[in-house]
Design a protein around this motif. Sequence first.
Motif, PDB file in Angstrom:
ATOM      1  N   ASN A 179       0.827  -1.206   0.000  1.00 56.85           N
ATOM      2  CA  ASN A 179       0.000   0.000   0.000  1.00 56.85           C
ATOM      3  C   ASN A 179       0.859   1.253   0.000  1.00 56.85           C
ATOM      4  OD1 ASN A 179      -1.432   2.212   1.901  1.00 56.85           O
ATOM      5  ND2 ASN A 179      -2.973   1.163   0.663  1.00 56.85           N
ATOM      6  N   ILE A 180       1.878   1.308   0.853  1.00 57.12           N
ATOM      7  CA  ILE A 180       2.761   2.471   0.882  1.00 57.12           C
ATOM      8  C   ILE A 180       3.556   2.556  -0.418  1.00 57.12           C
ATOM      9  CG2 ILE A 180       4.717   3.543   2.070  1.00 57.12           C
ATOM     10  CD1 ILE A 180       3.739   2.393   4.669  1.00 57.12           C
ATOM     11  N   TYR A 181       3.899   1.415  -0.997  1.00 54.29           N
ATOM     12  CA  TYR A 181       4.617   1.407  -2.279  1.00 54.29           C
ATOM     13  C   TYR A 181       3.844   2.184  -3.332  1.00 54.29           C
ATOM     14  CZ  TYR A 181       7.280  -0.436  -6.245  1.00 54.29           C
ATOM     15  OH  TYR A 181       8.058  -0.560  -7.371  1.00 54.29           O
ATOM     16  N   GLN A 182       2.524   2.014  -3.350  1.00 52.04           N
ATOM     17  CA  GLN A 182       1.707   2.718  -4.335  1.00 52.04           C
ATOM     18  C   GLN A 182       1.740   4.236  -4.135  1.00 52.04           C
ATOM     19  OE1 GLN A 182       0.360   1.296  -7.023  1.00 52.04           O
ATOM     20  NE2 GLN A 182       1.328  -0.594  -6.269  1.00 52.04           N
ATOM     21  N   LEU A 183       1.917   4.673  -2.895  1.00 50.82           N
ATOM     22  CA  LEU A 183       1.972   6.109  -2.613  1.00 50.82           C
ATOM     23  C   LEU A 183       3.185   6.770  -3.260  1.00 50.82           C
ATOM     24  CD1 LEU A 183       1.028   6.180   1.195  1.00 50.82           C
ATOM     25  CD2 LEU A 183      -0.472   6.612  -0.759  1.00 50.82           C
ATOM     26  N   PHE A 184       4.262   5.993  -3.445  1.00 46.65           N
ATOM     27  CA  PHE A 184       5.507   6.531  -3.985  1.00 46.65           C
ATOM     28  C   PHE A 184       5.827   5.980  -5.373  1.00 46.65           C
ATOM     29  CE2 PHE A 184       5.942   6.784   0.641  1.00 46.65           C
ATOM     30  CZ  PHE A 184       6.310   8.101   0.803  1.00 46.65           C
ATOM     31  N   ALA A 185       4.840   5.346  -5.997  1.00 45.88           N
ATOM     32  CA  ALA A 185       5.070   4.733  -7.311  1.00 45.88           C
ATOM     33  C   ALA A 185       5.626   5.760  -8.290  1.00 45.88           C
ATOM     34  CB  ALA A 185       3.768   4.137  -7.839  1.00 45.88           C
ATOM     35  N   SER A 289      -9.039   4.225  10.079  1.00 41.04           N
ATOM     36  CA  SER A 289      -8.533   5.590  10.108  1.00 41.04           C
ATOM     37  C   SER A 289      -7.861   5.803   8.757  1.00 41.04           C
ATOM     38  CB  SER A 289      -7.523   5.773  11.248  1.00 41.04           C
ATOM     39  OG  SER A 289      -7.078   7.110  11.318  1.00 41.04           O
ATOM     40  N   PRO A 290      -7.914   7.015   8.179  1.00 44.42           N
ATOM     41  CA  PRO A 290      -7.273   7.229   6.874  1.00 44.42           C
ATOM     42  C   PRO A 290      -5.809   6.804   6.888  1.00 44.42           C
ATOM     43  CG  PRO A 290      -8.632   9.112   7.444  1.00 44.42           C
ATOM     44  CD  PRO A 290      -8.612   8.220   8.655  1.00 44.42           C
ATOM     45  N   GLY A 291      -5.436   5.951   5.929  1.00 44.66           N
ATOM     46  CA  GLY A 291      -4.079   5.449   5.853  1.00 44.66           C
ATOM     47  C   GLY A 291      -3.886   4.111   6.532  1.00 44.66           C
ATOM     48  N   ILE A 292      -4.940   3.572   7.176  1.00 44.72           N
ATOM     49  CA  ILE A 292      -4.813   2.314   7.905  1.00 44.72           C
ATOM     50  C   ILE A 292      -4.445   1.165   6.966  1.00 44.72           C
ATOM     51  CG2 ILE A 292      -7.220   1.555   7.685  1.00 44.72           C
ATOM     52  CD1 ILE A 292      -5.221   1.360  10.939  1.00 44.72           C
ATOM     53  N   GLU A 293      -4.724   1.345   5.667  1.00 45.15           N
ATOM     54  CA  GLU A 293      -4.428   0.293   4.696  1.00 45.15           C
ATOM     55  C   GLU A 293      -2.950  -0.077   4.663  1.00 45.15           C
ATOM     56  OE1 GLU A 293      -8.037   2.620   3.478  1.00 45.15           O
ATOM     57  OE2 GLU A 293      -5.992   3.131   4.071  1.00 45.15           O
ATOM     58  N   SER A 294      -2.098   0.815   5.141  1.00 42.41           N
ATOM     59  CA  SER A 294      -0.654   0.535   5.147  1.00 42.41           C
ATOM     60  C   SER A 294      -0.292  -0.600   6.103  1.00 42.41           C
ATOM     61  CB  SER A 294       0.130   1.799   5.520  1.00 42.41           C
ATOM     62  OG  SER A 294      -0.175   2.225   6.836  1.00 42.41           O
ATOM     63  N   LEU A 295      -1.232  -1.007   6.978  1.00 43.19           N
ATOM     64  CA  LEU A 295      -0.949  -2.069   7.947  1.00 43.19           C
ATOM     65  C   LEU A 295      -1.188  -3.469   7.389  1.00 43.19           C
ATOM     66  CD1 LEU A 295      -2.372  -0.567  11.279  1.00 43.19           C
ATOM     67  CD2 LEU A 295      -0.040  -0.479  10.381  1.00 43.19           C
ATOM     68  N   THR A 296      -1.515  -3.574   6.093  1.00 39.09           N
ATOM     69  CA  THR A 296      -1.711  -4.905   5.514  1.00 39.09           C
ATOM     70  C   THR A 296      -0.454  -5.764   5.632  1.00 39.09           C
ATOM     71  OG1 THR A 296      -1.140  -3.971   3.359  1.00 39.09           O
ATOM     72  CG2 THR A 296      -3.486  -4.198   3.873  1.00 39.09           C
TER      73      THR A 296
END
Length: 370
Positions: A179-185, A289-296
Motif C-alpha cells: 500500500n505504501i509502495y503505491q503512494l511513492f510509485a 482511520s485514513p491510511g490504515i491500509e498501510s498495515l496490511t
Amino acid sequence: MKCVVLITGHYWHSQRKAGFHWLADAFWRKGWEVVFLTAPISWLSVIRRDYRLAYPVIQEANKLLPVQPKLWSYVWFTLWHPANLRWNFLNYLSRGLFQLYSKLPLGIVEAEIRRADVLIFESTPALLLFQRCKNLNPKAQFIYRVSDDLRLLRNHPVVLETEKQIVAQFDLVSVPSRNIYQLFAGLSNLKLDLHGIRKDLFQNNYPNPYPSKDAADTPNLIFVGNSHFDYDFLEQASQLFPNWRFHIIGPIANLPQKPNIITYGELPFLETIPYIKYADIALQIRAYSPGIESLTDSLKVIQYTYCQLPIIAPRYLSSSRPHVFYYQLGDASSIQQALIAAQNYDRSQIATNDIYSWDELVSKWVQILQ
C-alpha cells in the motif's frame, strides 16, 4: 569501521520493539557502529503524555549514551517539534515555528552525523532534519525507511510537505507494505522491502504460556499491538464464541471485562514471542482511520505469518495472503464466518519461505548502496 545513524521516533530501551530496533541490531551485528537517535521528542511530548516518558528520556536528553560496545543511544530532546495541533488555523499559525525545528541545536550527536557513512530516516517529523544532515555530511548515503504512512499518523502539514519535497533525494526509499509502495510509485529509488524478523528468536524453544485446553474447540487467539484497536470486534467475537480465549497484549485501555478475554498490558518483546508461537489464530483487528491500509503488511502480520497463524482482519486490510480471513466492521455474521474459517484452515499451507531476516534486509541495502 562503518557508522550508521538511525533517526527514529522510537526509544532504544522501550519494551515496544519496532523495525528500527531490529535494523539497528542487524547493522550492529554486521560490525557497524550504530547511533540510535530518538526524535522528535520535546516539551510538547510531555504535554501530550507521550508513552516514551515512562522511560528516562528526560534524564537521558541530549546525551550520547553507550548501550553496548559500538552501539549508542541519543535522545534529541527539544523545546518543541512539529505536531498536529488538530485545528487548521493553529496548524497554519505554527508553520513558521515548526519549520525552524531543523535549526535547533543537535548537541554532541552532530559529530556522529558528520562522520556517518549511512543515515536512515524513519517516517516522522524528524524528516525536517534531512537537508541539515545533507549539509553536515554530503558524502553520506541516505535511506528513507517509510515505516508508516504519515497520513495515518496525522502529522502536521509541514511534515507532509517536507516528505514530498525531499523523498526523491534519498539514495534509497524502502517501504514495508504494498500500500505504501503505491503512494511513492514512479520513484526511481523506490524498493518494496517487507519487514524482516529475528528468525533465531522465533525458532527458540519456549514453554507454552497458555492454559491446557479443555477441548479441541477452545482455541487461543492473540492480538499484539498498541493502536487503532477494534473494540467492537472483540465485544462481538467474545460473545459469539464464549469458550474461545482472546489474549490481548499491549496498552489497550477499557477492554471488555469477560472471562474469555485475558489482558496482559504491555510486555517486553521477547515475552510476546511464546504467545504468538503457541496461538491458534492471530488478530489484526484495526479500527478504520485514513491510511490504515498501510498495515496490511505490518510487522505483526509478518510475525504471525512466520508462525503459520491464520489471521483475522477487517475487509479494508485486504491482501493477497490466503491465510487472512476478513470481516465487515460491526457485522456479527461476517465476524463469525471469518473466525470459523480461520479455525478450520490448514496452517501447514501457510508459506514462510519468502520471509527474510533483518540481517538479510540490511545486507540487501548495503549491496544496493555499494
